[in-house]
Design an enzyme around this catalytic site. Structure first.
Site, PDB file in Angstrom:
ATOM      1  N   ASP A  28       0.844  -1.200   0.000  1.00  0.00           N
ATOM      2  CA  ASP A  28       0.000   0.000   0.000  1.00  0.00           C
ATOM      3  C   ASP A  28       0.872   1.240   0.000  1.00  0.00           C
ATOM      4  O   ASP A  28       1.638   1.476   0.935  1.00  0.00           O
ATOM      5  CB  ASP A  28      -0.881   0.000   1.260  1.00  0.00           C
ATOM      6  N   TYR A  70       2.541   9.875  -0.112  1.00  0.00           N
ATOM      7  CA  TYR A  70       3.618   9.352   0.750  1.00  0.00           C
ATOM      8  C   TYR A  70       4.997   9.685   0.179  1.00  0.00           C
ATOM      9  O   TYR A  70       6.003   9.559   0.861  1.00  0.00           O
ATOM     10  CB  TYR A  70       3.515   7.832   0.936  1.00  0.00           C
ATOM     11  N   LYS A  82      -2.711   5.771  -4.398  1.00  0.00           N
ATOM     12  CA  LYS A  82      -3.875   6.635  -4.141  1.00  0.00           C
ATOM     13  C   LYS A  82      -3.700   7.999  -4.803  1.00  0.00           C
ATOM     14  O   LYS A  82      -2.581   8.509  -4.921  1.00  0.00           O
ATOM     15  CB  LYS A  82      -4.070   6.832  -2.629  1.00  0.00           C
ATOM     16  N   HIS A  84      -7.846   9.216  -2.152  1.00  0.00           N
ATOM     17  CA  HIS A  84      -7.264   9.161  -0.804  1.00  0.00           C
ATOM     18  C   HIS A  84      -8.217   9.692   0.280  1.00  0.00           C
ATOM     19  O   HIS A  84      -8.377   9.071   1.317  1.00  0.00           O
ATOM     20  CB  HIS A  84      -5.947   9.945  -0.801  1.00  0.00           C
TER      21      HIS A  84
END
Ligand SMILES: NC(=O)c1ccc[n+]([C@@H]2O[C@H](COP(=O)([O-])OP(=O)(O)OC[C@H]3O[C@@H](n4cnc5c(N)ncnc54)[C@H](OP(=O)(O)O)[C@@H]3O)[C@@H](O)[C@H]2O)c1
Length: 276
Positions: free
Chosen positions: A45, A50, A75, A108
């Site tokens: 994931d 990120y 995402k 997200h």
């Protein structure tokens, strides 16, 4: 180690357990992903937000695992919501990951103030039709966001990734999702912020089964068919977190764990929370 899968409404199998990668940077995520692959993890994931998709891709490549065996989720970040921006964002994520397609693409956060999640989702439907994404879904969506998304697109997301742990059991939202064939995936599954691992109930159940508190909590998720994505940079904890398919919690264990639920109000408010 073989990790069982659950079947998504899109027809694709998804591992019940995978590796979370927030807040690992590129270097750390490359190491963590390669180590997890070596242990038998196949689901990773990540997210544009990120800023570690390059590292995730490097870890996947270094592991040598066949692409067909992998299940990679990324995402769409808030800053990229909108029809054209979503399309561009997915292409940029694929470039960073070094992949031709992702297995799951999620919105997200709904960010209702922007009012762009429906058009973003329309772009994702088109990206799936073009083969760049296998399954599409959402994250942090509540019932009213999904009601609108489904009504306006006639498409039911395959997955909703939500904050979930014994302290945030979200039984009403989970029932809504299950009733519509939407697979539930839990983030922050160990409930660290809520102190779940040090709850006496969890520690007592762990001692009774000869397991760690983390294994009991992760077993609580997968035993209910919830996909779980604990993050660990430590190979030992990655291994221990995945060794949860060879024991079962009893009905009494489950009933005791249910007593830890703090209720829906303890979850982050998806109408208010904004991150881009
Ligand atoms: N959709 C969203 O909005 C959203 C939001 C947050 C997170 N996520 C995703 O969900 C993933 C998981 O959530 P999370 O990282 O917040 O929480 P988590 O996986 O529940 O907890 C991770 C923390 O627990 C530690 N840990 C891991 N296994 C452990 C064990 N068995 N016993 C004790 N400590 C353990 C890790 O440290 P070590 O690394 O040192 O082991 C890390 O500090 C993220 O990585 C991300 O991919 C999604």
């Amino acid at each position: 180690m073989t990790i069982p899968t659950t079947l998504l409404s899109s027809g694709h199998p998804m591992p019940l357990l995978g590796l979370g990668t927030w807040p690992l940077d590129d270097h750390a995520s490359a190491r963590a992903v390669e180590s997890a692959m070596g242990l038998g993890y196949r689901l990773v994931d990540t997210a544009s937000r990120y800023e570690n998709e390059v590292g995730v891709g490097q870890g996947l490549a270094a592991s040598g695992v066949d692409r067909a065996e992998l299940f990679i989720t990324t995402k769409l970040r808030g800053a990229d919501q909108g029809y054209d921006a979503t399309r561009d964002a997915l292409h940029a994520s694929l470039d960073r990951l070094g992949l031709d397609y992702v297995d799951l693409y999620l919105i997200h956060w709904p960010l209702p103030r922007l009012d762009r999640y429906v058009e973003s989702y329309r772009a994702m439907i088109d990206l799936a039709a073009e083969g760049l994404v296998r399954s599409i879904g959402v994250s942090n969506f509540r019932e009213h966001h999904l009601d609108r998304l489904i009504a306006e697109t006639s498409h039911v997301p395959a997955v909703n990734q939500i904050q979930l742990s014994p302290a945030l059991a979200r039984t009403d939202l989970r029932r809504y999702l299950t009733d519509r064939g939407i697979t539930v995936e839990g983030w922050s599954p160990l409930g660290q912020e809520e102190g779940v691992l040090t709850e006496p109930v969890i520690q007592e159940i762990a001692a009774a089964h000869g397991r760690s508190p983390g294994q009991v909590v992760l077993r609580w998720h997968v035993q209910q068919g919830i996909v779980t994505i604990p993050k660990s940079a430590s190979p030992e904890r990655q291994r221990s977190n995945a060794e949860i398919f060879d024991f079962a919690l009893t009905e009494d264990d489950m009933a005791r764990i249910a007593g830890l639920d703090r209720g829906e109000d303890a979850a982050r408010d998806s109408d208010e929370h904004e991150e881009f």
